[in-house]
Design an enzyme around this catalytic site. Structure first.
Site, PDB file in Angstrom:
ATOM      1  N   SER A   1      -1.877   9.197  -9.870  1.00  0.00           N
ATOM      2  CA  SER A   1      -0.658   8.417  -9.653  1.00  0.00           C
ATOM      3  C   SER A   1      -1.034   6.984  -9.297  1.00  0.00           C
ATOM      4  O   SER A   1      -2.211   6.664  -9.152  1.00  0.00           O
ATOM      5  CB  SER A   1       0.162   9.036  -8.519  1.00  0.00           C
ATOM      6  OG  SER A   1      -0.508   8.815  -7.298  1.00  0.00           O
ATOM      7  N   LYS A   2      -0.017   6.172  -9.138  1.00  0.00           N
ATOM      8  CA  LYS A   2      -0.179   4.759  -8.780  1.00  0.00           C
ATOM      9  C   LYS A   2      -1.169   4.562  -7.626  1.00  0.00           C
ATOM     10  O   LYS A   2      -1.913   3.601  -7.580  1.00  0.00           O
ATOM     11  CB  LYS A   2       1.170   4.183  -8.333  1.00  0.00           C
ATOM     12  CG  LYS A   2       1.933   3.548  -9.462  1.00  0.00           C
ATOM     13  CD  LYS A   2       1.679   2.043  -9.493  1.00  0.00           C
ATOM     14  CE  LYS A   2       1.986   1.405 -10.820  1.00  0.00           C
ATOM     15  NZ  LYS A   2       0.863   1.263 -11.711  1.00  0.00           N
TER      16      LYS A   2
END
Ligand code: GLU
Length: 473
Positions: free
Chosen positions: A237-238
């Site tokens: 994820s980010k």
């Protein structure tokens, strides 16, 4: 019959690493089998889909070198066909109208939760025969007994009891189709033979298999790829850093390295780490994709990228470097012809991992003026080097322009000899004088790339610096 695969992104953001890998595996398998790779833009959610995101998908795929066959299909243009399929399912009794309101559904779920059950639709409208003048959704009449399963190309046999699946909404009250219905209609329309997508869709596949059967359509084969994890073992994820393909382009990664890296997320071929695209296409088989999650390790991408920088075709890497400089609007104060840029790449590619690093480390090649690193200058630009520095300056001034690495080498060595100096004793001060710091490619290359006029200006400035130090020790 030749196989047909597709990539079916929803255009709601940039092309992410997970989506890019899905696209790549479909593309590789299609190319490996001599089949077709198609594109479908799943833009039925008109509010969340944007033009910019569609463009980002096209650009991302192009950057990765994944070309598609035929015209992309925009799913929102297929609403009529989707509605016709729903009508057919209603006619054949595979679907029914559900008039339950949002409040009723919420109450149903609350009761189920209160009794310790899983919240789901309880089939209340299944047997309704009236047709009140009220808003309704259309639900699929899922078989209540038996199992539904398939032989996944990656995971092997997977199956679920039908009673685990509740009656899925096929069409919303505003007549728009839902994902599962639209996907089945469109995969059938596009003649898709193999659907390769993320693990998170396994539950949809069970539902889609029911729909294929109810609509009398032949189901494709399915393969579900395991998750991509970050280095800490959590879903990528980010939080783990860059997640969109463009961020990697902006960080100076080469498309070939990214392609190679993505291909290795879940797929392997013996111990081989580096593959040309032709080798990937030749070796890729969906059967060799592993069923366990893979880890996106930045260090591996860096090392692949370095490998491609060093071993890629010099002209191609130079073109990519030129594009990168332009894309990042790196200020280059001089005109650079491609031959000069080529020399920069040649001299830097052994020592850099990304185009970004190459650009940063080439700053002194591009700028008219440089700043001396105080520490390096203090250490290397000392009064003892004044005489050889002056001599080098005058020697270079007497040589015809343009200076070349081979042309500069003999007089440089002669100066070393006359002053009884080892290479580093003069090369390091000259390096600081010409580049501002103590790290650069070989000094003869540096002199050639910087060019006669600027070398003289920078040497003059360094000589003046040493002279000031000599006067005020
Ligand atoms: N639009 C869906 C997604 O992006 C496509 C899933 C599929 O491949 O069927 O997840």
């Amino acid at each position: 019959m030749s196989i047909r695969l597709r990539f079916a992104p929803s255009p709601t953001g940039d092309l992410h690493v997970g989506g890019a890998r899905t696209a790549l595996f479909n593309w590789l398998y299609a190319r490996h089998m001599g089949g077709k790779f198609l594109l479908r833009i799943e833009d039925t959610d008109r509010e969340r889909s944007t033009e910019a995101a569609v463009q980002a998908i096209f650009d991302g795929l192009k950057w990765l070198g994944l070309d598609w066959d035929e015209e992309p299909l925009f799913q929102h243009t297929r609403q009529e066909a989707h509605c016709a399929a729903v009508a057919r399912l209603l006619e054949t009794g595979h679907a029914y109208r559900c008039y339950c309101t949002a409040e009723e559904l919420e109450q149903m779920r609350a009761e189920q939760r209160a009794h310790g059950g899983k919240p789901r639709y309880n089939g209340r409208c299944r047997h309704r025969t009236d047709a009140p003048d009220q808003p309704f959704v259309v639900r699929f009449r899922t078989p209540s007994e038996g199992m539904v399963g398939f032989d996944d190309l990656i995971k092997g046999r997977v199956a679920v009891a039908n009673e685990e699946l509740d009656d899925l909404v096929l069409q919303r009250s505003d007549s728009t189709p839902t994902y599962n219905l639209a996907v089945v209609c469109d995969d059938a329309e596009m003649g898709i033979t193999h659907v390769i997508r993320g693990d998170d869709h396994v539950n949809n596949t069970f539902r889609q298999l029911h729909l294929y059967e109810a609509l009398g359509l032949k189901a494709p084969q399915f393969g579900h790829m395991p998750l991509i994890l970050g280095e800490d073992g959590a879903k990528l994820s980010k939080r783990h850093g860059a997640t969109s393909v463009f961020e990697y382009a902006r960080l100076g990664y080469l498309p070939a390295a990214m392609r190679n890296h993505l291909a290795r997320l879940g797929w392997s071929h013996g111990d081989q780490e580096q593959f040309t695209t032709e080798e990937l296409v030749a070796a890729f088989d969906i059967k060799d994709v592993g069923a366990s999650p893979s880890v996106f390790a930045l260090q591996k991408l860096d090392s692949l990228n370095g490998w491609y920088l060093r071993n890629g075709d010099l002209d191609e890497v130079t073109d990519l470097f030129a594009d990168f400089l332009q894309q990042e609007a790196i200020p280059i104060e001089v005109d650079h012809d491609s031959a000069r840029l080529r020399r920069i790449v040649e001299s830097q590619r052994e020592r850099t991992a990304t185009l970004k690093e190459m650009a940063e480390k080439s700053d002194y090649f591009f700028r008219e003026e440089i700043d001396l690193d105080e520490k390096a200058a203090h250490k290397h630009l000392r009064p003892v080097v004044l005489a050889p520095l002056r001599e080098l300056r005058d020697t270079l001034a007497a040589l015809p322009a343009p200076l070349t690495a081979e042309g500069v080498k003999p007089p440089f060595e002669a100066i070393l000899e006359r002053h009884g100096l080892k290479m580093g004793k003069l090369a390091q001060p000259v390096r600081v004088a010409l580049t501002g710091g103590g790290i650069s490619p070989g000094i003869y290359d540096v002199i050639e790339i910087i060019g006669k006029e600027r070398c003289l200006t920078r040497l003059d400035a360094a000589i003046a610096y040493v002279e000031r130090r000599a006067e005020h020790p």
